[in-house]
Write a protein that holds these residues in place. Structure first.
Motif, PDB file in Angstrom:
ATOM      1  N   LYS A  27       0.830  -1.211   0.000  1.00  0.00           N
ATOM      2  CA  LYS A  27       0.000   0.000   0.000  1.00  0.00           C
ATOM      3  C   LYS A  27       0.866   1.263   0.000  1.00  0.00           C
ATOM      4  N   ILE A  28       1.868   1.289   0.861  1.00  0.00           N
ATOM      5  CA  ILE A  28       2.720   2.477   0.933  1.00  0.00           C
ATOM      6  C   ILE A  28       3.614   2.584  -0.302  1.00  0.00           C
ATOM      7  N   ALA A  29       4.086   1.454  -0.832  1.00  0.00           N
ATOM      8  CA  ALA A  29       4.898   1.479  -2.050  1.00  0.00           C
ATOM      9  C   ALA A  29       4.086   2.060  -3.204  1.00  0.00           C
ATOM     10  N   ASP A  30       2.841   1.639  -3.327  1.00  0.00           N
ATOM     11  CA  ASP A  30       1.968   2.184  -4.373  1.00  0.00           C
ATOM     12  C   ASP A  30       1.766   3.684  -4.171  1.00  0.00           C
ATOM     13  N   HIS A  31       1.536   4.080  -2.943  1.00  0.00           N
ATOM     14  CA  HIS A  31       1.306   5.494  -2.642  1.00  0.00           C
ATOM     15  C   HIS A  31       2.542   6.342  -2.975  1.00  0.00           C
ATOM     16  N   LEU A  32       3.727   5.801  -2.691  1.00  0.00           N
ATOM     17  CA  LEU A  32       4.972   6.522  -2.950  1.00  0.00           C
ATOM     18  C   LEU A  32       5.409   6.439  -4.411  1.00  0.00           C
ATOM     19  N   GLY A  33       4.816   5.500  -5.150  1.00  0.00           N
ATOM     20  CA  GLY A  33       5.193   5.334  -6.553  1.00  0.00           C
ATOM     21  C   GLY A  33       6.521   4.626  -6.738  1.00  0.00           C
ATOM     22  N   ILE A  34       6.849   3.734  -5.792  1.00  0.00           N
ATOM     23  CA  ILE A  34       8.077   2.945  -5.917  1.00  0.00           C
ATOM     24  C   ILE A  34       7.728   1.464  -5.851  1.00  0.00           C
ATOM     25  N   ALA A  35       8.620   0.645  -6.338  1.00  0.00           N
ATOM     26  CA  ALA A  35       8.388  -0.799  -6.328  1.00  0.00           C
ATOM     27  C   ALA A  35       8.372  -1.332  -4.899  1.00  0.00           C
ATOM     28  N   ARG A  36       7.527  -2.309  -4.665  1.00  0.00           N
ATOM     29  CA  ARG A  36       7.440  -2.932  -3.341  1.00  0.00           C
ATOM     30  C   ARG A  36       8.789  -3.508  -2.937  1.00  0.00           C
ATOM     31  N   ASN A  37       9.490  -4.115  -3.885  1.00  0.00           N
ATOM     32  CA  ASN A  37      10.794  -4.712  -3.607  1.00  0.00           C
ATOM     33  C   ASN A  37      11.803  -3.642  -3.174  1.00  0.00           C
ATOM     34  N   THR A  38      11.738  -2.478  -3.787  1.00  0.00           N
ATOM     35  CA  THR A  38      12.624  -1.374  -3.406  1.00  0.00           C
ATOM     36  C   THR A  38      12.341  -0.956  -1.969  1.00  0.00           C
ATOM     37  N   LEU A  39      11.079  -0.782  -1.645  1.00  0.00           N
ATOM     38  CA  LEU A  39      10.705  -0.397  -0.289  1.00  0.00           C
ATOM     39  C   LEU A  39      11.093  -1.483   0.719  1.00  0.00           C
ATOM     40  N   PHE A  40      10.931  -2.740   0.327  1.00  0.00           N
ATOM     41  CA  PHE A  40      11.330  -3.850   1.194  1.00  0.00           C
ATOM     42  C   PHE A  40      12.828  -3.780   1.486  1.00  0.00           C
ATOM     43  N   LYS A  41      13.632  -3.542   0.456  1.00  0.00           N
ATOM     44  CA  LYS A  41      15.089  -3.470   0.633  1.00  0.00           C
ATOM     45  C   LYS A  41      15.487  -2.277   1.506  1.00  0.00           C
ATOM     46  N   ILE A  42      14.798  -1.158   1.331  1.00  0.00           N
ATOM     47  CA  ILE A  42      15.074   0.004   2.185  1.00  0.00           C
ATOM     48  C   ILE A  42      14.707  -0.325   3.627  1.00  0.00           C
ATOM     49  N   ARG A  43      13.545  -0.892   3.810  1.00  0.00           N
ATOM     50  CA  ARG A  43      13.048  -1.213   5.153  1.00  0.00           C
ATOM     51  C   ARG A  43      13.984  -2.161   5.891  1.00  0.00           C
ATOM     52  N   THR A  44      14.604  -3.086   5.175  1.00  0.00           N
ATOM     53  CA  THR A  44      15.493  -4.059   5.812  1.00  0.00           C
ATOM     54  C   THR A  44      16.952  -3.610   5.837  1.00  0.00           C
ATOM     55  N   GLY A  45      17.227  -2.375   5.373  1.00  0.00           N
ATOM     56  CA  GLY A  45      18.586  -1.851   5.411  1.00  0.00           C
ATOM     57  C   GLY A  45      19.482  -2.348   4.304  1.00  0.00           C
ATOM     58  N   LYS A  46      18.926  -2.943   3.279  1.00  0.00           N
ATOM     59  CA  LYS A  46      19.714  -3.483   2.173  1.00  0.00           C
ATOM     60  C   LYS A  46      19.851  -2.492   1.014  1.00  0.00           C
ATOM     61  N   MET A  47      19.120  -1.375   1.082  1.00  0.00           N
ATOM     62  CA  MET A  47      19.165  -0.371   0.032  1.00  0.00           C
ATOM     63  C   MET A  47      19.156   1.008   0.681  1.00  0.00           C
ATOM     64  N   ILE A  49      18.447   5.173   0.954  1.00  0.00           N
ATOM     65  CA  ILE A  49      17.428   6.179   0.648  1.00  0.00           C
ATOM     66  C   ILE A  49      18.032   7.120  -0.393  1.00  0.00           C
ATOM     67  N   THR A  50      17.382   7.255  -1.537  1.00  0.00           N
ATOM     68  CA  THR A  50      17.832   8.179  -2.575  1.00  0.00           C
ATOM     69  C   THR A  50      17.151   9.532  -2.366  1.00  0.00           C
ATOM     70  N   PRO A  51      17.639  10.584  -3.001  1.00  0.00           N
ATOM     71  CA  PRO A  51      16.948  11.874  -2.894  1.00  0.00           C
ATOM     72  C   PRO A  51      15.479  11.811  -3.319  1.00  0.00           C
ATOM     73  N   GLY A  52      15.182  11.063  -4.364  1.00  0.00           N
ATOM     74  CA  GLY A  52      13.796  10.929  -4.810  1.00  0.00           C
ATOM     75  C   GLY A  52      12.916  10.247  -3.780  1.00  0.00           C
ATOM     76  N   VAL A  53      13.412   9.183  -3.190  1.00  0.00           N
ATOM     77  CA  VAL A  53      12.657   8.481  -2.150  1.00  0.00           C
ATOM     78  C   VAL A  53      12.527   9.382  -0.922  1.00  0.00           C
ATOM     79  N   ALA A  54      13.580  10.126  -0.597  1.00  0.00           N
ATOM     80  CA  ALA A  54      13.531  11.049   0.538  1.00  0.00           C
ATOM     81  C   ALA A  54      12.434  12.096   0.343  1.00  0.00           C
ATOM     82  N   LEU A  55      12.304  12.610  -0.866  1.00  0.00           N
ATOM     83  CA  LEU A  55      11.239  13.581  -1.158  1.00  0.00           C
ATOM     84  C   LEU A  55       9.861  12.943  -0.990  1.00  0.00           C
TER      85      LEU A  55
END
Length: 113
Positions: A27-47, A49-55
């Motif tokens: 739900k939040i990945a869709d709202h942010l316009g990013i892939a669920r896998n990207t958000l999963f990797k960020i959430r688990t510390g494997k990726m 935060i880019t400037p775009g994601v930060a915005l």
């Protein structure tokens, strides 16, 4: 080792926003316009935060992009300083003095013609 390892911003996202607001990852990945896998990797510390994601996070959670980027920068710098080797690098300038380069070995200093 210097200080305690900073928390990855993905953990802050998880603990301070996703869990308390009971937001599902898709739900939040869709709202942010990013892939669920990207958000999963960020959430688990494997990726990172880019400037775009930060915005996007700043807009969604009423924070600032600087919050997310500062968290990421502190985490990244700690990793570089404490978990990666930098022993081959020597100072070139210290306390107002230029330090001469170490002598190069003869095989490295020869020019290729």
């Amino acid at each position: 080792m210097k200080n305690r390892k900073p928390i990855h911003p993905g953990i802050v996202l998880e603990e301070h926003y996703l869990k308390p607001l009971q937001l599902g990852l898709q739900k939040i990945a869709d709202h942010l316009g990013i892939a669920r896998n990207t958000l999963f990797k960020i959430r688990t510390g494997k990726m990172s935060i880019t400037p775009g994601v930060a915005l996007s996070l700043a807009t969604a959670f009423d924070t600032t992009p600087q919050l997310w980027l500062n968290l990421q920068q502190k985490y990244d710098l700690w990793i570089e300083e404490n978990e990666k080797p930098h022993s081959k690098i020597t100072p070139l300038y210290k306390e107002g003095n230029i330090i001469p380069f170490p002598q190069e070995s003869s095989s490295l200093s020869q020019k290729v013609h």
